[in-house]
Design an enzyme around this catalytic site. Structure first.
Site, mmCIF file in Angstrom:
data_model
loop_
_atom_site.group_PDB
_atom_site.id
_atom_site.type_symbol
_atom_site.label_atom_id
_atom_site.label_comp_id
_atom_site.label_asym_id
_atom_site.label_seq_id
_atom_site.Cartn_x
_atom_site.Cartn_y
_atom_site.Cartn_z
ATOM 1 N N TYR A 1 0.856 -1.186 0.000
ATOM 2 C CA TYR A 1 0.000 0.000 0.000
ATOM 3 C C TYR A 1 0.888 1.229 0.000
ATOM 4 C CZ TYR A 1 -3.540 3.415 1.420
ATOM 5 O OH TYR A 1 -4.389 4.498 1.475
ATOM 6 N N ASP B 1 9.308 3.273 0.267
ATOM 7 C CA ASP B 1 8.181 3.829 0.991
ATOM 8 C C ASP B 1 8.355 3.445 2.460
ATOM 9 O OD1 ASP B 1 5.839 4.449 2.238
ATOM 10 O OD2 ASP B 1 4.528 3.645 0.663
ATOM 11 N N LYS C 1 3.572 9.119 9.013
ATOM 12 C CA LYS C 1 3.266 8.502 10.315
ATOM 13 C C LYS C 1 4.140 9.017 11.461
ATOM 14 C CE LYS C 1 0.487 4.982 8.309
ATOM 15 N NZ LYS C 1 0.588 4.143 7.151
HETATM 16 C C1 LIG Z 1 -0.046 4.682 5.697
HETATM 17 C C2 LIG Z 1 0.785 4.462 4.497
HETATM 18 C C3 LIG Z 1 0.789 5.345 3.408
HETATM 19 C C4 LIG Z 1 -0.202 6.469 3.294
HETATM 20 O O1 LIG Z 1 -0.056 7.418 4.273
HETATM 21 P P1 LIG Z 1 -1.341 8.391 4.594
HETATM 22 O O2 LIG Z 1 -0.768 9.373 5.548
HETATM 23 O O3 LIG Z 1 -2.374 7.491 5.174
HETATM 24 O O4 LIG Z 1 -1.749 8.984 3.314
HETATM 25 C C5 LIG Z 1 1.698 5.147 2.409
HETATM 26 N N1 LIG Z 1 2.565 4.121 2.438
HETATM 27 C C6 LIG Z 1 2.589 3.245 3.461
HETATM 28 C C7 LIG Z 1 3.602 2.158 3.475
HETATM 29 C C8 LIG Z 1 1.684 3.369 4.507
HETATM 30 O O5 LIG Z 1 1.668 2.460 5.483
#
Ligand SMILES: *Cc1c(COP(=O)(O)O)cnc(C)c1O
Length: 431
Positions: free
Chosen positions: A145, A240, A268
């Site tokens: 994701y 990511d 995060k």
């Molecule tokens: C949570 C998440 C995102 C998206 O971040 P948001 O602040 O929810 O838009 C992107 N990549 C990873 C790996 C994530 O866990």
């Protein structure tokens, strides 16, 4: 069973105002069935719902709260900053401070741009990668994701090398066609993709430890092979690290595994519980972005002072020695206990863990990619979830998420959790 009358009432009365009663789908408890709890507060490792029930929380806002809820220094810093103004739309010293912390911490980042969410970070990183390489295709991994922008809402068809098919209506096929999906941990498949499409591939984007199909660590050598392969084809490697940044090590997964990605996305933890994201990387690449370069990306609230001070205070707290060892040993204790109890009860389980990220899969095999993750019995996970919730333990309301251990969790929390899980595994047997 706990009384959840207030939560149920709030949920029912939200349903005609907010889609599914929530503002983000994962909160709706659809995967586990039933109504979500409405949360009224949190302190340290616990949260309290609208009916006053207390739970030990392993969701931790889906990752950001590595210090636990309402960490006193973070709260104080937010309050102080709020009284000085909440947003200026002009640069502040806080942004420079945050940039310095990130550049010092994350080995491959020389310059950074703050945004408001992980979604914005990955979306912008891809735009930058495309502009820099003058290529359009990207490679992502099935079950990963990267936020909800169009380019990432793609899952592979059943055939290994199938070009993207949108996994959400509203994503134009012309965009989906630009995304190639590969199996996590399958370097041979990625090599094959590159031998066919290499000159068109702008970037490979990967969660260096997958955390959105449960937890799946990379196989030894996999990330290094991706680094070499992207080098060979002059594509970019994008990490990511929205979950893993400052989570598995202060410098993220790239520090842990010794990899040097071209671009890194963060989110995060760096917001300390406020909405935030960031992307950064090699200077030469980053300088393509406006106002230095031609690639556009902007944000009214980017680098927001409240988000910056919450993040800065969090990152400073994470510099204390022994932090990551403490997280690791707490999580190891939980992992070991769950494994032993499942074995005793004769329940098949595979627990994947890297530091304070972990996930149990109810399956007999190893879980190393999306298809093996889906061998887990989600029926069993759902029963497990509800039995634990009944006993005051809040695990993620879906099999395919990460359990987070925070620095606020104590040995006693883990013991209490294991006491509950012992009863839960017995209950699972009788179902
Ligand atoms: C949570 C998440 C995102 C998206 O971040 P948001 O602040 O929810 O838009 C992107 N990549 C990873 C790996 C994530 O866990």
């Amino acid at each position: 069973m706990k009384k959840t009358i207030q939560s149920e009432e709030l949920f029912q009365s939200s349903l005609h105002l907010m889609l599914g009663g929530v503002n983000s789908p994962a909160r709706a408890f659809k995967a586990v069935g039933g109504s979500p709890l409405f949360i009224s507060g949190g302190k340290g490792s616990s949260i309290v719902d609208a009916d006053g029930n207390q739970y030990i929380d392993y969701v931790c806002s889906w990752g950001p709260l590595i210090l636990g809820h309402a960490f006193p220094e973070v709260v104080r810093a937010i309050q102080e900053q709020a009284s000085k103004g909440t947003s200026f739309g002009a640069p502040t010293a806080l942004e420079k401070h945050m940039a310095q912390l990130i550049v010092d911490a994350v080995p491959s980042i020389e310059m950074v741009r703050m945004v408001n969410s992980g979604t914005e970070a990955t979306m912008s990183a891809i735009r930058l990668a495309r502009a820099y390489t003058k290529r359009n295709k990207i490679v992502k991994f099935e079950g990963s994701y990267h936020g909800h922008s169009d380019a990432f809402l793609i899952k592979a068809g059943s055939a290994a090398l199938t070009l993207g098919v949108p996994s959400s209506p509203g994503v134009p096929s012309s965009i989906a066609d630009m995304t190639i999906t590969a199996n996590y941990n399958d370097i041979e498949q990625v090599q094959k993709i590159f031998s066919e499409h290499g000159k068109d591939i702008a970037a490979v984007i990967i969660e260096p430890i997958a955390g959105n199909m449960g937890v799946i660590p990379p196989l030894p050598g996999f990330l290094k092979q991706l680094e070499d392969l992207t080098d060979q084809y002059q594509s970019l490697l994008i990490f990511d690290e929205v979950i893993t940044g400052f989570r598995v090590a202060y410098g993220g997964a790239q520090e842990l595994y010794g990899i040097n990605p071209d671009l890194t996305c963060l989110g995060k933890i760096i917001g300390g519980g406020m909405p935030v994201g960031a992307y950064g990387g090699k200077r030469e690449i980053m300088e393509q972005m406006a106002p230095v370069g031609p690639v556009f990306q902007a944000g009214t609230l980017s680098g927001n002072p409240i988000a910056m001070i919450a993040g800065i205070t969090t990152l400073e707290a994470l510099k204390a020695p022994g932090i990551y060892n403490n997280l690791d040993s707490l999580a190891a204790k939980l992992e070991k206990g769950l494994k032993e109890q499942a074995n005793e009860a004769g329940i098949k389980i595979c627990i994947n863990r890297e530091g304070s990220m972990m996930c149990p899969f109810f399956t007999s095999g190893q879980v190393r990619d999306f298809s093996s993750a889906t061998t887990s019995s989600t029926d069993q996970y759902n029963l497990f979830f509800w039995e634990m919730l009944k006993q005051g333990i809040y695990f993620p309301p879906s099999q395919f998420e990460t359990f987070f251990i925070s620095l606020a969790h104590t040995e006693k929390d883990i013991e209490q959790t294991l006491k509950a899980s012992k009863i839960t595994f017995q209950a699972l047997l009788s179902k």
